[in-house]
Design a protein around this motif. Structure first.
Motif, PDB file in Angstrom:
ATOM      1  N   THR A  49     -53.008  18.741 -66.643  1.00 30.41           N
ATOM      2  CA  THR A  49     -52.666  19.205 -65.302  1.00 30.41           C
ATOM      3  C   THR A  49     -52.848  18.109 -64.260  1.00 30.41           C
ATOM      4  O   THR A  49     -53.781  17.308 -64.345  1.00 30.41           O
ATOM      5  CB  THR A  49     -53.557  20.409 -64.929  1.00 30.41           C
TER       6      THR A  49
ATOM      7  N   LEU B 193     -53.901  17.478 -60.492  1.00 28.46           N
ATOM      8  CA  LEU B 193     -54.656  18.108 -59.407  1.00 28.46           C
ATOM      9  C   LEU B 193     -54.298  17.428 -58.099  1.00 28.46           C
ATOM     10  O   LEU B 193     -54.387  16.200 -57.982  1.00 28.46           O
ATOM     11  CB  LEU B 193     -56.162  17.993 -59.655  1.00 28.46           C
TER      12      LEU B 193
ATOM     13  N   LEU C 162     -52.086  21.891 -60.188  1.00 31.41           N
ATOM     14  CA  LEU C 162     -53.049  22.727 -59.481  1.00 31.41           C
ATOM     15  C   LEU C 162     -53.265  22.094 -58.112  1.00 31.41           C
ATOM     16  O   LEU C 162     -53.678  20.942 -58.013  1.00 31.41           O
ATOM     17  CB  LEU C 162     -54.379  22.809 -60.225  1.00 31.41           C
ATOM     18  N   ARG C 163     -52.954  22.860 -57.080  1.00 28.96           N
ATOM     19  CA  ARG C 163     -53.067  22.356 -55.711  1.00 28.96           C
ATOM     20  C   ARG C 163     -54.147  23.155 -54.990  1.00 28.96           C
ATOM     21  O   ARG C 163     -54.123  24.391 -54.983  1.00 28.96           O
ATOM     22  CB  ARG C 163     -51.730  22.508 -55.009  1.00 28.96           C
TER      23      ARG C 163
ATOM     24  N   MET D 129     -61.587  20.889 -65.944  1.00 27.62           N
ATOM     25  CA  MET D 129     -61.558  19.537 -65.393  1.00 27.62           C
ATOM     26  C   MET D 129     -61.284  18.507 -66.484  1.00 27.62           C
ATOM     27  O   MET D 129     -60.711  17.450 -66.214  1.00 27.62           O
ATOM     28  CB  MET D 129     -62.873  19.220 -64.681  1.00 27.62           C
TER      29      MET D 129
ATOM     30  N   LEU E 251     -57.515  17.492 -66.800  1.00 27.26           N
ATOM     31  CA  LEU E 251     -56.808  16.865 -65.689  1.00 27.26           C
ATOM     32  C   LEU E 251     -56.274  15.500 -66.119  1.00 27.26           C
ATOM     33  O   LEU E 251     -57.011  14.670 -66.641  1.00 27.26           O
ATOM     34  CB  LEU E 251     -57.722  16.696 -64.478  1.00 27.26           C
TER      35      LEU E 251
ATOM     36  N   ILE F 192     -55.446  12.874 -60.376  1.00 26.08           N
ATOM     37  CA  ILE F 192     -55.917  13.527 -59.156  1.00 26.08           C
ATOM     38  C   ILE F 192     -55.318  12.795 -57.972  1.00 26.08           C
ATOM     39  O   ILE F 192     -55.527  11.587 -57.804  1.00 26.08           O
ATOM     40  CB  ILE F 192     -57.459  13.497 -59.052  1.00 26.08           C
TER      41      ILE F 192
END
Length: 339
Positions: free
Chosen positions: A2, A4, A29-30, A64, A67, A70
């Motif tokens: 994902t 972030l 994912l925001r 996490m 991820l 980021i």
């Protein structure tokens, strides 16, 4: 895996990258740290030599450890929207969120440590010159005498904030402004003041850098013509407040500038940077600043440059399919350099 994105809810610039990520099947994912705790939740456990953390927002829970990247875009202050908001809660939320995220293997755009250093204007000017970019003579001082002596050497000056605040940031926005002739400079004793030799610009340049990709746009300036009509009175000298500036057009990046900018990003450990230059009548690009989280939405809208796509590709860690032919030659030529 994902992506972030840490940003406020109303962020059109981030939306442009999210659209590209969604179109290419990359989970996103925001969240806004300002909603922690409340709309955003977290949990982390360190046991048996390993860390296991989770984030939740809108009923969705993401590990996490899952991820891939980021993007610290324009996040709010942690816990700012909490029911019992306080400086103490902000510190607790900030240390928890960013401390846990630092334990992941995700790559950052941009890492908080690098971003914090990159905001310091004196360091920006020093690094730009060290990397080979022309930088106008600059003074930051609280000494009126030093300011007066600097003005004697460089009679045409501008003044701007050292912190580089932008109009869409919280707090007071101060545009770059020409210094009136005859200024006595007594007020600089009230706080650090940045004075800089004014570049008589032919155009403003915004150079947006995403990893190794460079996207340059040019907006012809009308300010010198306006100055000639209005005489020596102080005036705003800031493209953000100039209704006659533009339109923005895509342009190639000179090889010397491209090499210097890439060196700057490498030394600053930045994956993204929005550089502002003033182009003078001789075609020299004078470095003004590098905003490590600068907007690119207005540039993409006016020029068609696929900056949001480039950001999305960097966050995904892989190239996407070919750009639609609807973009035309301007899109395919973006990031081009000339010798």
């Amino acid at each position: 895996m994902t992506v972030l994105i840490l940003t406020s809810e109303q962020d059109v610039t981030a939306d442009m990258a999210v659209v590209e990520l969604n179109a290419n099947g990359i989970p996103v994912l925001r969240l806004d740290p300002a909603e922690l705790p409340g709309g955003v939740g977290l949990s982390g456990e360190f046991a048996h030599g390993a860390f296991h953390g989770h984030l939740s927002v809108g009923g969705r829970v993401v590990s996490m450890g899952g991820l891939r990247s980021i993007w610290v875009r324009r996040p709010g202050v942690p816990a700012a929207h909490a029911e019992a908001a306080s400086p103490w809660l902000t510190e607790e939320a900030s240390h928890s969120l960013y401390g846990m995220l630092r334990c992941t293997e995700a790559r950052w755009m941009n890492h908080p440590d690098s971003a914090r250093q990159a905001r310091h204007k004196p360091w920006q000017l020093w690094l730009a010159r060290a990397c080979g970019l022309p930088v106008p003579a600059t003074l930051i001082t609280t000494f009126p005498r030093a300011a007066r002596e600097f003005a004697e050497r460089y009679p045409d000056l501008i003044v701007k904030p050292v912190s580089g605040k932008h109009p869409d940031d919280a707090g007071l926005a101060v545009p770059t402004t020409r210094v009136r002739p005859g200024e006595d400079y007594r007020d600089v004793a009230n706080g650090p003041t940045l004075l800089q030799r004014r570049v008589r610009r032919a155009a403003d340049i915004r150079l947006t850098c995403v990893g190794d990709q460079l996207f340059a746009a040019r907006a012809a300036s009308s300010r010198d013509a306006e100055d000639a009509r209005h005489g020596d009175e102080a005036a705003v000298d800031d493209v953000r407040f100039d209704p006659a500036a533009g339109p923005w057009r895509p342009i190639p990046v000179p090889r010397r500038v491209a090499d210097a900018v890439r060196a700057y990003l490498t030394r600053a450990q930045l994956a993204y940077g929005a550089f502002d230059f003033a182009e003078d009548a001789d075609g020299v690009w004078w470095f003004l600043e590098c905003n490590q989280s600068g907007q690119f939405g207005f540039i993409e809208i006016e020029t068609g440059q696929p900056i949001g796509r480039a950001v999305a590709q960097w966050l995904a860690g892989a190239p996407f399919g070919p750009i639609s032919a609807a973009g035309g030659d301007d899109e395919r030529a973006l990031g081009a350099e000339c010798g």
